[in-house]
Design a protein around this motif. Structure first.
Motif, PDB file in Angstrom:
ATOM      1  N   LYS A 142      10.473  -9.820  32.368  1.00 48.80           N
ATOM      2  CA  LYS A 142      11.568 -10.550  31.729  1.00 48.80           C
ATOM      3  C   LYS A 142      11.782 -11.890  32.421  1.00 48.80           C
ATOM      4  CE  LYS A 142      14.048  -6.319  30.439  1.00 48.80           C
ATOM      5  NZ  LYS A 142      15.291  -5.545  30.632  1.00 48.80           N
ATOM      6  N   THR A 179       9.055  -2.804  30.654  1.00 50.53           N
ATOM      7  CA  THR A 179       9.727  -4.111  30.638  1.00 50.53           C
ATOM      8  C   THR A 179      10.703  -4.142  31.808  1.00 50.53           C
ATOM      9  OG1 THR A 179      11.551  -3.363  29.227  1.00 50.53           O
ATOM     10  CG2 THR A 179       9.583  -4.206  28.117  1.00 50.53           C
ATOM     11  N   THR A 180      10.694  -5.215  32.567  1.00 50.70           N
ATOM     12  CA  THR A 180      11.597  -5.314  33.710  1.00 50.70           C
ATOM     13  C   THR A 180      11.681  -6.740  34.217  1.00 50.70           C
ATOM     14  OG1 THR A 180      12.092  -4.437  35.920  1.00 50.70           O
ATOM     15  CG2 THR A 180       9.785  -4.809  35.387  1.00 50.70           C
ATOM     16  N   ASP A 206      12.423  -0.104  29.800  1.00 45.85           N
ATOM     17  CA  ASP A 206      12.932  -0.822  30.969  1.00 45.85           C
ATOM     18  C   ASP A 206      12.803   0.087  32.187  1.00 45.85           C
ATOM     19  OD1 ASP A 206      14.156  -2.782  32.494  1.00 45.85           O
ATOM     20  OD2 ASP A 206      16.180  -2.147  31.976  1.00 45.85           O
ATOM     21  N   ASP A 210      16.390   0.355  26.806  1.00 46.36           N
ATOM     22  CA  ASP A 210      16.836  -0.720  27.690  1.00 46.36           C
ATOM     23  C   ASP A 210      18.362  -0.720  27.708  1.00 46.36           C
ATOM     24  OD1 ASP A 210      17.390  -3.359  28.894  1.00 46.36           O
ATOM     25  OD2 ASP A 210      15.258  -3.729  28.558  1.00 46.36           O
TER      26      ASP A 210
END
Length: 245
Positions: free
Chosen positions: A106, A85-86, A61, A15
């Motif tokens: 997120k 993850t974003t 990410d 990330d």
């Protein structure tokens, strides 16, 4: 593949946001099975790292400068398991098309992280139930959980406690609240992954309902907010188990 005698899932965090890396490390520390081997701040850095190291799982990410997380995974001949993850929910469908274990939107709540970690640990243990080591949620999971939907070029933040039910309409979903209905272009299967696992259940390919809003139930149907919903054949067994517990 990690050793089954003492499960240690070798994990990499990728990330470009330092606070996001710190949060995932903090959450992961609650799980003895997750071993954070390293962190990378770009997909290119991760690519070089993965060429030399054996990794079981990547928290990845999607939108980063240069190479995206999705492009990184597509470039690997034998990619590790991935939890994307974003902050951009529209990437979820493409993420699941790459057989990701899960997709975390997120800002990531611990409750949602718990669900994702449980999935991957169970995957490596080769069992369907959450392992005894993580069977209880810590007290920190009492924080509100929000569903983030892109509607009319805005991100709508919806407290999942306010949801009466969720309904699929082809490539759209209708999120029904007490006082309004919100419609977003999203697949119900993606929305299902974003909801707290203990609070909602899929009862049909077209419907998700909150467990605590079920007013009455039958072998073939449930009643929520005065409305009767049919339980799909493939969901009957799981629904009856949840409703009778």
């Amino acid at each position: 593949m990690p050793d089954m005698k003492e499960l240690k899932v070798r994990t990499l965090i990728v990330d470009d946001e330092p606070h996001a890396v710190a949060l995932i490390k903090k959450y992961a520390a609650e799980f003895a099975e997750l071993e954070i081997v390293s962190t990378c701040h770009s997909a290119l850095q991760a690519l070089h790292f993965l060429q030399d190291e054996s990794i079981d799982l990547v928290f990845l990410d999607i939108k980063m400068p240069g190479i995206s997380g999705i492009d990184l995974i597509k470039s690997l001949p034998l990619p590790p398991k991935v939890i994307f993850t974003t902050a951009y929910q529209e990437y979820a469908v493409e993420g699941f098309d790459l057989n990701a274990v899960d997709y975390l939107l997120k800002p990531i709540s611990f409750e949602r992280f718990f669900k994702a970690a449980g999935k991957v640990i169970c995957l490596f243990k080769g069992q369907m139930a959450i392992s005894p080591a993580i069977a209880e949620l810590p007290a920190t999971t009492t924080m509100p959980h929000y569903l983030h939907l892109r509607i009319d070029r805005k991100i709508m933040k919806i407290n999942t406690k306010d949801i009466c039910w969720i309904e699929s309409d082809k490539d759209y979903v209708k999120v029904v609240l007490k006082d309004r209905t919100l419609t977003a272009k999203q697949k119900i299967s993606v929305i299902e992954q974003l909801l707290p696992i203990d609070a909602f259940m899929r009862i049909h390919r077209s419907f998700i309902v909150p467990v605590d809003r079920v007013e009455a139930y039958h072998a073939n149907s449930v009643q929520v907010a005065g409305k009767t919903f049919t339980i799909g054949r493939q969901y009957k067994s799981a629904c009856q188990t949840r409703l009778q517990s």
